[in-house]
Structure formats: structure tokens, C-alpha cells
Scaffold this motif. Structure first.
Motif, mmCIF file in Angstrom:
data_model
loop_
_atom_site.group_PDB
_atom_site.id
_atom_site.type_symbol
_atom_site.label_atom_id
_atom_site.label_comp_id
_atom_site.label_asym_id
_atom_site.label_seq_id
_atom_site.Cartn_x
_atom_site.Cartn_y
_atom_site.Cartn_z
ATOM 1 N N ARG A 143 0.721 -1.167 0.232
ATOM 2 C CA ARG A 143 -0.088 -0.193 0.043
ATOM 3 C C ARG A 143 0.996 1.259 0.171
ATOM 4 O O ARG A 143 0.458 2.328 -0.432
ATOM 5 N N LEU A 144 2.207 1.189 0.397
ATOM 6 C CA LEU A 144 2.720 2.313 0.924
ATOM 7 C C LEU A 144 3.020 3.309 -0.260
ATOM 8 O O LEU A 144 2.935 4.492 -0.203
ATOM 9 N N PRO A 145 3.510 2.721 -1.524
ATOM 10 C CA PRO A 145 3.608 3.686 -2.629
ATOM 11 C C PRO A 145 2.431 4.351 -3.327
ATOM 12 O O PRO A 145 2.615 5.254 -4.080
ATOM 13 N N ARG A 146 1.446 3.689 -2.940
ATOM 14 C CA ARG A 146 -0.008 4.250 -3.559
ATOM 15 C C ARG A 146 -0.729 5.025 -2.695
ATOM 16 O O ARG A 146 -1.691 5.366 -3.036
ATOM 17 N N ARG A 147 0.022 5.317 -1.590
ATOM 18 C CA ARG A 147 -0.780 6.281 -0.576
ATOM 19 C C ARG A 147 -0.612 7.674 -1.102
ATOM 20 O O ARG A 147 0.349 8.081 -1.747
ATOM 21 N N GLY A 148 -1.751 8.508 -1.038
ATOM 22 C CA GLY A 148 -1.988 9.834 -1.572
ATOM 23 C C GLY A 148 -1.669 10.992 -0.841
ATOM 24 O O GLY A 148 -0.587 10.691 -0.040
ATOM 25 N N ARG A 149 -2.151 11.921 -0.820
ATOM 26 C CA ARG A 149 -1.984 13.327 0.049
ATOM 27 C C ARG A 149 -2.806 13.565 1.089
ATOM 28 O O ARG A 149 -3.265 14.722 1.549
ATOM 29 N N LYS A 150 -3.943 12.427 1.294
ATOM 30 C CA LYS A 150 -4.926 12.605 2.208
ATOM 31 C C LYS A 150 -4.318 12.408 3.465
ATOM 32 O O LYS A 150 -3.587 11.611 4.126
ATOM 33 N N ALA B 114 -2.090 21.953 8.339
ATOM 34 C CA ALA B 114 -2.743 21.955 6.901
ATOM 35 C C ALA B 114 -2.357 23.152 6.204
ATOM 36 O O ALA B 114 -2.181 22.761 5.203
ATOM 37 N N GLY B 115 -2.248 24.329 6.789
ATOM 38 C CA GLY B 115 -1.708 25.386 6.436
ATOM 39 C C GLY B 115 -0.296 25.290 5.867
ATOM 40 O O GLY B 115 0.115 26.055 4.889
ATOM 41 N N ARG B 116 0.339 24.503 6.385
ATOM 42 C CA ARG B 116 1.930 24.506 5.825
ATOM 43 C C ARG B 116 2.040 23.322 4.934
ATOM 44 O O ARG B 116 3.093 22.840 4.762
ATOM 45 N N LEU B 117 0.686 22.677 4.784
ATOM 46 C CA LEU B 117 0.925 21.491 3.562
ATOM 47 C C LEU B 117 0.079 21.676 2.687
ATOM 48 O O LEU B 117 -0.806 20.939 2.468
ATOM 49 N N PRO B 118 0.151 22.688 1.801
ATOM 50 C CA PRO B 118 -0.850 23.071 0.615
ATOM 51 C C PRO B 118 -1.327 21.978 -0.179
ATOM 52 O O PRO B 118 -2.090 21.971 -0.907
ATOM 53 N N GLN C 144 -14.072 26.075 10.997
ATOM 54 C CA GLN C 144 -13.835 26.626 9.486
ATOM 55 C C GLN C 144 -13.241 27.851 9.684
ATOM 56 O O GLN C 144 -12.581 28.429 8.619
ATOM 57 N N ALA C 145 -13.573 28.930 10.504
ATOM 58 C CA ALA C 145 -13.266 30.200 10.585
ATOM 59 C C ALA C 145 -11.451 30.359 10.858
ATOM 60 O O ALA C 145 -10.821 31.166 10.459
ATOM 61 N N LEU C 146 -11.186 29.011 11.343
ATOM 62 C CA LEU C 146 -9.672 28.839 11.760
ATOM 63 C C LEU C 146 -8.640 28.354 10.390
ATOM 64 O O LEU C 146 -7.574 28.168 10.749
ATOM 65 N N VAL C 147 -9.275 27.652 9.517
ATOM 66 C CA VAL C 147 -8.856 27.286 8.399
ATOM 67 C C VAL C 147 -7.804 28.095 7.910
ATOM 68 O O VAL C 147 -8.268 29.228 7.187
ATOM 69 N N PRO C 148 -6.589 28.081 7.720
ATOM 70 C CA PRO C 148 -5.641 29.018 6.984
ATOM 71 C C PRO C 148 -5.482 28.906 5.539
ATOM 72 O O PRO C 148 -6.261 28.029 4.964
ATOM 73 N N ASP C 149 -5.257 30.174 4.937
ATOM 74 C CA ASP C 149 -5.363 30.448 3.546
ATOM 75 C C ASP C 149 -4.464 29.314 2.828
ATOM 76 O O ASP C 149 -3.473 29.044 3.375
ATOM 77 N N GLY C 150 -4.900 28.905 1.842
ATOM 78 C CA GLY C 150 -4.348 27.909 1.123
ATOM 79 C C GLY C 150 -4.165 26.367 1.580
ATOM 80 O O GLY C 150 -4.177 25.539 1.010
ATOM 81 N N ALA C 151 -4.909 26.048 2.786
ATOM 82 C CA ALA C 151 -5.096 24.926 3.591
ATOM 83 C C ALA C 151 -6.383 24.228 2.856
ATOM 84 O O ALA C 151 -7.319 24.904 2.283
ATOM 85 N N HIS C 152 -6.296 23.037 2.693
ATOM 86 C CA HIS C 152 -7.405 22.130 2.069
ATOM 87 C C HIS C 152 -7.902 21.244 3.144
ATOM 88 O O HIS C 152 -7.167 20.284 3.675
ATOM 89 N N VAL C 153 -9.133 21.420 3.520
ATOM 90 C CA VAL C 153 -9.827 20.833 4.767
ATOM 91 C C VAL C 153 -11.135 20.276 4.425
ATOM 92 O O VAL C 153 -11.970 21.225 3.790
ATOM 93 N N VAL D 25 5.116 14.804 8.798
ATOM 94 C CA VAL D 25 4.338 14.570 7.456
ATOM 95 C C VAL D 25 5.441 14.463 6.245
ATOM 96 O O VAL D 25 5.383 13.601 5.370
ATOM 97 N N ARG D 26 6.132 15.534 5.937
ATOM 98 C CA ARG D 26 6.835 15.870 5.193
ATOM 99 C C ARG D 26 8.069 14.481 4.948
ATOM 100 O O ARG D 26 8.451 13.920 3.949
#
Length: 372
Positions: free
Chosen positions: A190-197, A217-221, A240-249, A324-325
Motif C-alpha cells: 500500500r505504501l507507494p500508492r498512498r496519496g495526499r490525504k 494543514a496550512g503548512r501542507l498546501p 472553519q473560521a480557523l482554516v488558514p489560507d491555502g489549506a485544504h480541509v 508528514v514531510r
């Protein structure tokens, strides 16, 4: 020995932590009971619908554990004449009991973080807050039992440090669900097929500290943070009001078991930034699925995950993002996943059921030896 297990905390939808713990132990004990000639098992339920998700063993109908009638539960059970009763909580009514009693204290979280779950009745929430303002009510509850169960050595040590009971305390841990722990080959495939979620599974109470994950998440756009559990609309709006710009949540507002398994199979990692935990079942579920884990550096998470997880300070969003990186290094990710599988295999519901039965037998034998 006639053992009655309290299954009144079983949820008919998706399990929460207490529900899964109690129901999974009933299932595992039922599996062992078939091979034992000296064990007679029954369950206590408060809603017939609970039987749909519990094993086919005899049952007794009792009061709701959050009703005023809970105080008289022991009188109901006396009519069934069990030798020992086990409850996955510590609040079962015991006045007038004629049976051995095992009570469970999962953690001490709410003494530092007293906000109760929002789905409890208002009167129970008020009592919850008052209860956690002092240690003595907990001592009174636990000392009514013959023995106390908890889910981790970390919590057992805290119970001892705060002198919460004079009764013996036994560790009966949580575990991954049967058949969910992958083989090393399956996990590495599974490891090589893991995505970005990136996944978070758990409640949204303040001590769960989801805010750190939003900042990470804001540091991991190039990643996408998925918040899987059901959430109150007001709390959702707050986060939701705390989600940083550029973050995908993504707010899922609940997933079923199949969806959860699919997400674990494809996710880059499961994240957990809690300030306090009693065990950390989502970590073990992820480790069993070969999903890398990044979590806050708590003693309980070290106990459960060992070197099978990466750690960061609970409020260190930069540390979470860096961990995560680091999973982009194939060798490091491979080592972490294999270590995680080893930790997941260290726990099983059958082993926990055997430990619970040993405690119950000990209580039964001790009570049998007492002079009349």
C-alpha cells in the motif's frame, strides 16, 4: 461462574470509544465462553436495538445508564443472580448488590478538561462538571467495586498517583478489530500508492486540539486534511473560521466503517494532536492498516504506538508538518509502518478478554472464600 457484561453503552450507529470497548469485549468473551464449561455469559442492555450489533448471547433488559433509575440497577441484576458483573464505566448502580463488581475508569482527562460530550442530557452534563471538580467522588465510585479495570498502564499509574481507589487495578486494553491487522507485505504494498490525504478521527472537544492540525494543514498546501467524525454545526463553523489560507480541509461529519477502512488504505497519514488521551484507539486502527501515524508526544501515545509513530509537540504545527514531510523518505516510511504493525499486533480483543476473565474469576473466587 455466571458473568454478566454491561452492554448498555453500545451505540446502534457508529461506535464511539466506550461503545466499541464494551461491545468488542462482549464479542471476544462470547467467543471464549463457547470453549469453557465453567463460564455462563449474559449481557445487560437498555435498548433492544443494541442486540442488532451484539453477539447472540442471553440478555437482560435494564435501565438506561444515564437515567435516574441507574441507582437501582443492582436490584434489577440481583434477580438474575450473576456471580460477577462487569461494566465498561464506573457509574453502575451498586446499592444492595449480591454479586462481584468490576468497574472501568478509562482515563482522567476530564479533570483537566471538564467539558462534557454535547450529546449527553443537560442534567448529566451539569453533574459531569460538578463531578470532575474534586477527586473524592471518583474514589467513592471506584471503591464500591471489588476490582477496577482500565485500558492502559499510563492510566493505571495515574490512578495510583491520585490514590483514586483502594481496590486492585487491572489493565484490559483496547485493540484493533479482528482481521484488520495487515501482514507486512500487504502494508508495504500500500505504501507507494498512498496519496495526499491526512486523516483525523475523534471528537472535536477542546482537548482534542484539532486547531493544531488546521495550522499544520496550512503548512501542507499539497495535502488535504480530512476530519472524519460527526461534528456539531457550531463547532464546525468555529473550526472553519480557523482554516488558514491555502489549506485544504474536508469535513465529513461522520463516516461508516467501510468508508473509514477505505480512507485508511489510501491516506498519507493519520494525525492526532490531542493534549490528553486514555488510550488512542484511532492510532491503533491506523497502525493496523499500515497507515503512518503522526501524533502528539504524550506518554499514552508512546505506550500504545512506541516507535511505530512520529511525534511532535501538541501545539507544534510546524513539527506536525515536518513529520508528514518526512514520510516522503521511502526507507523511513517503511520502517515506521513495519514498527507500527508490530505495535498493532501487540493488542487483541481475545487477549483483553482473557485478562478480563482472569480478573472476574479472581473476584468470584475471593467472594466464594469469604465466610458467610
Amino acid at each position: 461462574m455466571r458473568l454478566l457484561m454491561d452492554a448498555r453503552y453500545t451505540r446502534t450507529g457508529r461506535h464511539d470509544g466506550i461503545s466499541r470497548y464494551g461491545a468488542s469485549l462482549v464479542e471476544a468473551v462470547a467467543g471464549l465462553a463457547g470453549a469453557s464449561s465453567d463460564l455462563e455469559l449474559a449481557m445487560l442492555v437498555s435498548d433492544p436495538r443494541q442486540l442488532e450489533v451484539l453477539p447472540d448471547v442471553p440478555h437482560v433488559l435494564g435501565p438506561s445508564p444515564v437515567s435516574a433509575a441507574e441507582a437501582a440497577t443492582a436490584l434489577v441484576l440481583n434477580r438474575c443472580a450473576p456471580d460477577v458483573v462487569f461494566s465498561p464505566m464506573q457509574t453502575m448502580g451498586s446499592a444492595g448488590r449480591r454479586h462481584g463488581l468490576l468497574l472501568t475508569l478509562h482515563d482522567l482527562i476530564y479533570y483537566d478538561h471538564p467539558q462534557p460530550p454535547a450529546d449527553l442530557p443537560a442534567a448529566v452534563r451539569a453533574g459531569w462538571r460538578l463531578y470532575h471538580r474534586a477527586w473524592w467522588p471518583q474514589r467513592v465510585l471506584l471503591d464500591r467495586a471489588d476490582a477496577v479495570v482500565t485500558v492502559s498502564h499510563t492510566t493505571r499509574d495515574l490512578i495510583a498517583a491520585h490514590r483514586l481507589t483502594r481496590r486492585p487495578v487491572h489493565v484490559v486494553p483496547n485493540a484493533p478489530q479482528p482481521g484488520t491487522v495487515l501482514t507486512p507485505d500487504q502494508a508495504l504494498d500500500r505504501l507507494p500508492r498512498r496519496g495526499r490525504k491526512l486523516l483525523y478521527m475523534g471528537s472535536f472537544l477542546p482537548y482534542k486540539n484539532v486547531e493544531t492540525l488546521l495550522r499544520a494543514a496550512g503548512r501542507l498546501p499539497d495535502h488535504e486534511l480530512h476530519l472524519l467524525s460527526r461534528i456539531d454545526p457550531a463547532r464546525r463553523a468555529q473550526l472553519q473560521a480557523l482554516v488558514p489560507d491555502g489549506a485544504h480541509v474536508v469535513f465529513h461529519d461522520g463516516v461508516d466503517e467501510a468508508e473509514y477502512a477505505d480512507l485508511l488504505a489510501e491516506a498519507a497519514a493519520l494525525l492526532h494532536a490531542s493534549h490528553a488521551e486514555g488510550y488512542g484507539l484511532p492510532l491503533v486502527e491506523a497502525l493496523a492498516a499500515g497507515t503512518p501515524v503522526v501524533c502528539s508526544d504524550l506518554p499514552i501515545f508512546r505506550e500504545v504506538a512506541g516507535d511505530g509513530a512520529a511525534y511532535a509537540g501538541a501545539d507544534d504545527d510546524a513539527g506536525f508538518a515536518a513529520a508528514v514531510r518526512a514520510l516522503g523518505d521511502p526507507a523511513g516510511a517503511r520502517a515506521q509502518v513495519l514498527a507500527g504493525l508490530g505495535r498493532a499486533r501487540a493488542y487483541s480483543w481475545e487477549d483483553s478478554a482473557r485478562e478480563l476473565l482472569a480478573v472476574a474469576h479472581g473476584v468470584h473466587e475471593s467472594r466464594t472464600r469469604r465466610p458467610a
